[in-house]
Enzyme design. Structure first.
Site, PDB file in Angstrom:
ATOM      1  CG  ASP A  89      25.428  20.582 -28.432  1.00  0.00           C
ATOM      2  OD1 ASP A  89      24.737  19.592 -28.765  1.00  0.00           O
ATOM      3  OD2 ASP A  89      25.196  21.729 -28.834  1.00  0.00           O
ATOM      4  CG  ASP A 106      26.217  25.308 -23.049  1.00  0.00           C
ATOM      5  OD1 ASP A 106      26.698  24.494 -23.849  1.00  0.00           O
ATOM      6  OD2 ASP A 106      25.043  25.716 -23.104  1.00  0.00           O
TER       7      ASP A 106
END
Length: 405
Positions: free
Chosen positions: A188, A127
Site C-alpha cells: 500500500d 497512511d
C-alpha cells in the site's frame, strides 16, 4: 512456492471477448458522463444523509463503509490512525471538478479542513499519504490554494521521517515492528510515494524524490516473486537493512496474490514511471499489470485474493478493480500504442462491469459501489460498500472522460 489455483486463461478470454465487442476507441461505447452523473447523485444523497443526523453535519466524521446488511454510512472520526479519512474529501473534489458546483466545493473545503491538524503532527504511519494527498492534493490541483500546498509540504516532510536509509524504504507500520520482526513495508505504501514526488517538485526538499525512488527500487527488488505477483508485506532487518521475508497481512496466505495489494503495485509503479521516466519502472509495471489481467474472472472484478480456494464462492473486491482501472487509463498513455489500447480496453471493461446493476449500489445505498472487501482475514468490511472503492471509481471515470475530450 505452493501450486496456485489460477482460473487459467479466463482473464485472457474475457479480455478478448470484451475487446471484440468494440471497435476503434472502446471508451466511445461506455458513457462516462452517465456514470459521473450517477456518482454526483450519490454524493448528494450522502450529503443529505449526513445533514439529517443529530446535530447536523459533523465535518470531522467521514463516511467509511456501508455493510451489506445496512443502508446508511458508518462514519469514522478523523484521527491519525483512521487511514480512510481523506477519501471522502477527495470524492467531493472530484465531484466538484465534474459539476463545477460551488456548493460541492464548499463541502469539499469543510471536510478537507478537518484533516489540517494532522499536518502539524509526526507521521503515525505511511497512511499520511492517503489522508493528505487524496484530500489536500486534489484540493490544491483544482484551487491552487496556497494553504493547501503548505499542508501537503508539511505532510510530505512528516512522512519522510519514516524512511530508513539502511533499508531504502519507508517504515509502513511503526506499531507493528515487533509483530513482523523488523522494519515492515507494505505494498500500500507505493501509493504514498506520489506525495513525496509532488512535494519535491513544489517547494519541498529534493531528498523526497530520492527517497521515493529508493523505496520503489527496493520494493521492486524484494516485494515480488519471479512471476511478478506481490507479497503484501516485506520485512527487513531494521539495523542492517537486509531483506528477511515476504509475508501477508490481509491476503489469503504468504504466497497468494492479494488482489488489492497487486492493484496498489500497478497504480504505484505507474506513478513512479510518470515522475521519473525511468524505463525500468515502465517495463516492470507492465509485467505486474499483465499477471493481474491474465487471471481475472470473466467480469473483470477480482476475487479478494486470486488464490482463495473458495473461488468462485469467495467475495469479490470491487475496490481493487477501481484502483486498477484508474491506473491502467494512465498507464495506457505511456506504453506502445498497441499495449496502450489493450490497457485502455481492459480499464473500460472494468468500468462497464462496475457500472452494472451487479456492482452499483443504486437506490439501496448512497455509496457508488457494492462488493468490496476490506480485511478478509480480520473479518472486517466483507462484501461492503467502502469509501476508497468509490474514490478510485470516480477518479477513473474522470480520467476516462478527460481522455475522450
Amino acid at each position: 512456492m505452493k501450486t496456485r489455483n489460477w482460473l487459467i486463461g479466463i482473464g485472457l478470454v474475457c479480455l478478448t471477448a470484451c475487446a471484440d465487442t468494440k471497435s476503434g476507441d472502446v471508451s466511445g461505447r461506455f458513457d462516462a458522463d452517465e456514470a459521473l452523473a450517477y456518482c454526483d447523485a450519490q454524493v448528494r444523497r450522502t450529503l443529505d444523509e449526513l445533514a439529517q443526523r443529530d446535530g447536523g453535519v459533523d465535518y470531522t466524521m467521514m463516511p467509511r463503509n456501508i455493510a451489506d446488511s445496512t443502508s446508511h454510512w458508518y462514519c469514522s472520526k478523523v484521527t491519525k490512525d483512521e487511514w480512510c479519512a481523506g477519501f471522502w474529501p477527495g470524492i467531493l473534489w472530484y465531484d466538484y471538478e465534474y459539476t463545477n458546483d460551488p456548493a460541492i466545493r464548499q463541502e469539499a473545503e469543510k471536510f478537507t479542513a478537518s484533516l489540517e491538524y494532522l499536518t502539524y503532527e509526526p507521521a503515525y504511519d505511511h497512511d499520511l499519504g492517503f489522508l493528505m494527498f487524496c484530500s489536500y492534493g486534489n484540493g490544491y490541483r483544482l484551487t491552487r490554494n496556497e494553504s493547501y500546498r503548505q499542508a501537503i509540504l508539511r505532510s510530505a516532510e512528516a512522512l519522510s521521517a519514516l524512511f530508513n536509509p539502511k533499508v531504502g524504504t519507508m517504515l509502513s507500520w511503526p506499531r507493528n515492528v515487533a509483530m513482523f520482526g523488523g522494519h515492515n513495508t507494505i505494498m500500500d505504501n507505493m501509493i504514498n510515494l506520489e506525495m513525496l514526488f509532488w512535494a519535491a517538485k513544489n517547494g519541498g526538499d529534493k531528498k523526497l524524490y530520492d527517497m521515493a525512488v529508493s523505496h520503489a527500487d527496493t520494493t521492486m527488488k524484494y516485494h515480488f516473486r519471479p512471476d511478478y505477483t506481490s507479497y503484501h508485506v516485506a520485512v527487513y532487518d531494521t539495523l542492517t537493512g537486509e531483506f528477511v521475508k515476504g509475508v501477508t497481512h490481509q491476503g489469503y496466505d504468504d504466497n497468494s496474490m492479494w488482489a488489492r495489494g497487486q492493484a496498489w503495485a500497478i497504480y504505484g509503479y505507474t506513478v513512479v514511471y510518470r515522475e521519473t521516466k525511468e524505463p525500468r519502472f515502465l517495463d516492470f509495471v507492465q509485467k505486474v499489470a499483465d499477471v493481474y489481467l491474465e487471471h481475472l474472472p470473466d467480469d473483470y472484478v477480482p476475487y479478494w485474493d486470486f488464490n482463495d480456494p473458495a473461488i468462485p464462492y469467495a467475495p469479490r473486491d470491487a475496490s481493487a478493480a477501481c484502483v486498477v482501472a484508474s491506473a491502467l487509463l494512465e498507464l495506457s498513455g505511456y506504453v506502445s500504442p498497441e499495449k496502450g489500447q489493450e490497457y485502455k480496453k481492459a480499464a473500460v471493461c472494468m468500468l462497464e462491469s462496475l457500472s452494472s446493476d451487479k456492482y452499483r449500489s443504486g437506490k439501496s445505498k448512497p455509496a457508488f459501489l457494492l462488493h468490496s472487501t476490506g480485511n478478509y482475514p480480520s473479518h472486517s468490511e466483507i462484501d461492503a460498500a467502502i469509501i476508497y472503492a468509490d474514490y478510485y471509481y470516480i477518479e477513473a471515470l474522470m480520467r476516462l472522460k478527460q481522455m475522450k475530450l
